[in-house]
Design a protein around this motif. Structure first.
Motif, PDB file in Angstrom:
ATOM      1  N   CYS A 299       0.844  -1.205   0.000  1.00 15.96           N
ATOM      2  CA  CYS A 299       0.000   0.000   0.000  1.00 15.96           C
ATOM      3  C   CYS A 299       0.869   1.240   0.000  1.00 15.96           C
ATOM      4  CB  CYS A 299      -0.908  -0.005   1.210  1.00 15.96           C
ATOM      5  SG  CYS A 299      -2.069   1.387   1.301  1.00 15.96           S
ATOM      6  N   GLN A 319      -7.528  -2.202  -0.986  1.00 14.65           N
ATOM      7  CA  GLN A 319      -8.525  -1.808   0.020  1.00 14.65           C
ATOM      8  C   GLN A 319      -9.170  -3.035   0.636  1.00 14.65           C
ATOM      9  OE1 GLN A 319     -11.439   1.002  -1.432  1.00 14.65           O
ATOM     10  NE2 GLN A 319     -12.742   0.736   0.385  1.00 14.65           N
ATOM     11  N   GLU A 323      -8.709  -4.077   4.551  1.00 12.72           N
ATOM     12  CA  GLU A 323      -9.931  -4.115   5.365  1.00 12.72           C
ATOM     13  C   GLU A 323     -10.114  -5.507   5.987  1.00 12.72           C
ATOM     14  OE1 GLU A 323     -13.024  -2.881   2.727  1.00 12.72           O
ATOM     15  OE2 GLU A 323     -12.673  -0.736   3.120  1.00 12.72           O
TER      16      GLU A 323
END
Length: 729
Positions: A299, A319, A323
């Motif tokens: 990331c 994402q 998550e």
């Protein structure tokens, strides 16, 4: 006299003094019947006071003449003479007078105890002083088996040429014919009897004693044999008990070591199990950690270096991954709690319990153990005596470690009172305590964790103003009193009382107050009393046939002292050297007397009016005298008529509230005064008031005396017909 001498009596040990280890020289016999040289005893006496027998350690009370007054062991002397005569009769022995004439016949002079040749014998028989001496020939010595012909004749020390052939039964002394004419003339005061007659009676008495001694010796020998038999079992018993104890404690050690291994194994297993679980936990957390750090790196690279196209292509994927990782429920904290060793039984607790791990089985009978509680007084150290008794009803003799004795005391409010235990002798224990309040206390005593019979005991604690013991009551029976005046304490600690109304002396047990014995006294009205170091009791009496009389404990009259100056003797005090001080109310002085009763000097003449009792402080050469008429106490020197000081009648310190009567001194030099109104008070050496022992009750106090240890004060109550015992120290 035996016709033949026992061979054992010629043993060198029998003829040797145990002190100097040489043949006896002037052998003297002690009251315990052990014999020593006179010189050895004289030297021994200079090193030791009081004198004790060097062999059996019996305390010896020497006669007035000292060692010189002891009896001569004539049997040993005769044995030595007999041995010397036998040796002298052998060939080649020279004459003991001329020291020559080895050859030729010789004779033994039984009177001189010497071997003489024929020439010296001829001279010996011509000298007036020796011509009647008994001579025994050499031939007779070789053939005789006894000492009949060799015994020395005993001569009178006053009439040197007179043989002792009589015995004065009144004086208990051997005397010669001349003495029976001069000093021991037959009459009411003397009774001379031929020695043979008295000796026969004494011999018969001794034979009777021998008959009594034999069974007693057998009884004692049997007891010794029994003890030896028991002693022979002592070591095997010890070894068996030791082996049993070792096996027992090894088993206990084995049990502890086994338990130690089990606990250590449990700790090891727990450690391995916990380590495996923690390792698995660690791997799970590390796996999640790796995934999260990988997503973080991806990331971060996209954010920092990716183009817009790259961001749009991987953005949704990153994402979703992040998550998912963040949403995952993960137990980050360890569920392990540190394990540790737990002392289910503390070391101190185990040490206390270890006292129950075995013991020494003893022969104590708990039901027969005895406890004697001495009088308890508030503020003083008090004691109770425990005697452990065996199954046979005898005191159990053992060491302190073999018997576990405990004592616990509670006062009247249930509070603990500290106690102290001390073994005074084998089988006897002293329990001491100091009560702080009066009232009934409870004393619980256990032996080897078991209560002794009648435990807990009730101990009544009282104040010092009350007597711990009251002896006697009005009457003429045994243990009863009628006007007790003088009081003293003998060498055994017993209480000696002049029972004036009954004209007698009574002796009481200081512990129980029970009457031990009594005897009548001569003279008018008996008054004062004192006891000397030999246990002799001196009693004064005034009125008709007054005087000072000396008695044995059994009431045998030894002597009566009445010098011309003695008129109305009251109190009496016997000094350590045998001198006496007597208060004479009519003579208005105190008479200092020699041991034979002759006057040395008068003390206090012209100052005393009605002297009553006195107390002597030999250390400071001072004598305290109560004077009824002057209502004072005078203090004089013994060696000179010097007045030290006096008290005054009044109501303040250094003064008396009524006429002083009895007086005593304690070890600190304090003066204890008994007054006519019943008050007993204590003053310091400077006459400062210290304390009251009793309050004024109108009960006339006469004599006072302290027990040898100074702990108890004896108060003679003339009108109360009793002796009261108070705690003093």
């Amino acid at each position: 006299m035996a016709s033949k001498i026992p061979e054992s009596d010629f043993d060198e040990q029998f003829l040797t003094c145990p002190v100097c280890m040489l043949h006896f020289r002037d052998p003297r016999v002690l009251p315990c019947l052990h014999t020593f040289c006179m010189e050895c005893l004289q030297e021994w006496a200079t090193k030791q006071q009081p004198l004790e027998c060097p062999t059996c350690r019996t305390q010896v009370s020497l006669p007035d003449q000292g060692v010189d007054g002891l009896r001569t062991n004539f049997y040993v002397n005769n044995l030595l003479d007999f041995a010397a005569a036998k040796k002298g009769s052998e060939p080649g022995v020279s004459c003991q007078v001329c020291e020559g004439n080895v050859e030729g016949q010789k004779s033994w002079c039984a009177d001189c105890g010497m071997l003489l040749c024929q020439s010296c014998i001829a001279v010996h028989r011509k000298v007036p002083a020796t011509k009647h001496h008994q001579m025994v020939t050499q031939e007779a010595i070789n053939t005789m088996g006894g000492m009949e012909g060799l015994e020395r004749k005993r001569h009178c020390h006053k009439h040197k040429n007179q043989e002792l052939v009589f015995y004065c039964e009144s004086c208990n002394v051997l005397v010669c014919t001349a003495c029976t004419v001069v000093d021991h003339r037959p009459g009411k005061d003397h009774n001379p009897v031929e020695i043979t007659t008295v000796a026969q009676k004494r011999t018969e008495k001794l034979r009777q004693f021998l008959k009594q001694i034999d069974p007693r010796i057998k009884e004692i020998q049997d007891s010794i044999n029994e003890v030896e038999k028991t002693m022979s079992n002592l070591i095997p018993s010890k070894e068996a008990a030791t082996d049993q104890a070792k096996v027992y404690f090894r088993q206990l050690v084995d049990i502890l070591q086994k338990r130690e291994k089990e606990i250590l194994s449990h700790i090891e297993e727990q450690c391995r199990a916990d380590g495996k679980a923690l390792q698995t936990k660690k791997e799970e957390i590390e796996f999640e950690f790796a995934g999260l750090t990988s997503a973080q790196t991806f990331c971060q690279q996209a954010v920092e270096h990716g183009s817009d196209v790259h961001i749009l292509e991987v953005g949704n994927q990153v994402q979703t991954r992040v998550e998912t990782l963040l949403a995952k429920q993960l137990e980050l904290e360890s569920d392990w709690s540190e394990f540790q060793f737990v002392e289910n039984t503390t070391v101190a607790g185990f040490q206390e319990k270890s006292k129950d791990f075995g013991g020494v089985k003893i022969n104590v009978d708990i039901s027969k153990c005895k406890l004697v509680v001495k009088p308890a007084v508030k503020g003083f150290e008090c004691v109770a005596m425990l005697t452990t008794i065996n199954k046979d009803g005898r005191p159990y003799i053992t060491n302190s470690k073999a018997v576990d004795v405990t004592a616990n005391m509670k006062d009247t409010f249930g509070r603990n009172v500290q106690t102290k235990l001390q073994m005074k002798s084998m089988g006897e224990w002293e329990i001491s305590y100091t009560p702080k309040i009066t009232g009934n206390h409870r004393l619980e005593v256990k032996v080897n964790s078991q209560r002794v019979a009648r435990s807990p005991f009730t101990v009544k604690v009282q104040g010092r103003e009350k007597p711990v013991l009251t002896i006697g009551r009005k009457g003429s029976g045994v243990g009863e009193l009628d006007g007790p005046v003088g009081v003293a304490v003998d060498k055994d600690g017993n209480i000696v009382v002049v029972d004036q109304g009954n004209k007698r002396v009574q002796i009481f047990d200081a512990e129980t107050g029970g009457s031990l014995c009594w005897f009548p006294v001569d003279g008018g009205r008996p008054y004062g009393v004192d006891v000397d170091s030999k246990g002799r009791i001196f009693v004064t009496s005034y009125g008709s046939n007054c005087g000072v009389r000396c008695y044995s404990k059994k009431g045998e009259l030894f002597n009566t002292f009445k010098p011309d100056c003695m008129k109305q003797p009251r109190g009496v005090a016997v000094l350590r050297d045998g001198r006496m001080v007597v208060a004479d109310s009519k003579q208005q002085s105190c008479l200092l007397l020699q041991p034979d009763g002759s006057l040395i000097r008068e003390i206090g003449k012209g100052q005393l009016q009605f002297p009553q009792f006195m107390a002597v402080d030999a250390t400071h050469d001072a004598m305290y005298v109560t004077d009824r008429s002057e209502q004072n106490i005078f203090v004089f020197g013994l060696e000179e008529n010097k007045e030290f000081g006096m008290g005054r009648q009044g109501h303040f310190d250094r003064q008396f509230q009524s006429s002083p009567e009895g007086v005593a001194l304690d070890a600190a030099g304090n003066i204890i005064v008994g007054e006519h109104d019943g008050h007993v008070r204590v003053f310091g050496p400077d006459w400062s008031y210290l304390q009251s022992v009793t309050k004024a009750d109108g009960n006339y106090v006469s004599g006072l005396a302290l027990t040898p240890d100074g702990k108890y004060l004896l108060v003679s109550r003339f009108h109360g017909d009793c002796i009261e015992v108070y705690r003093y120290m």
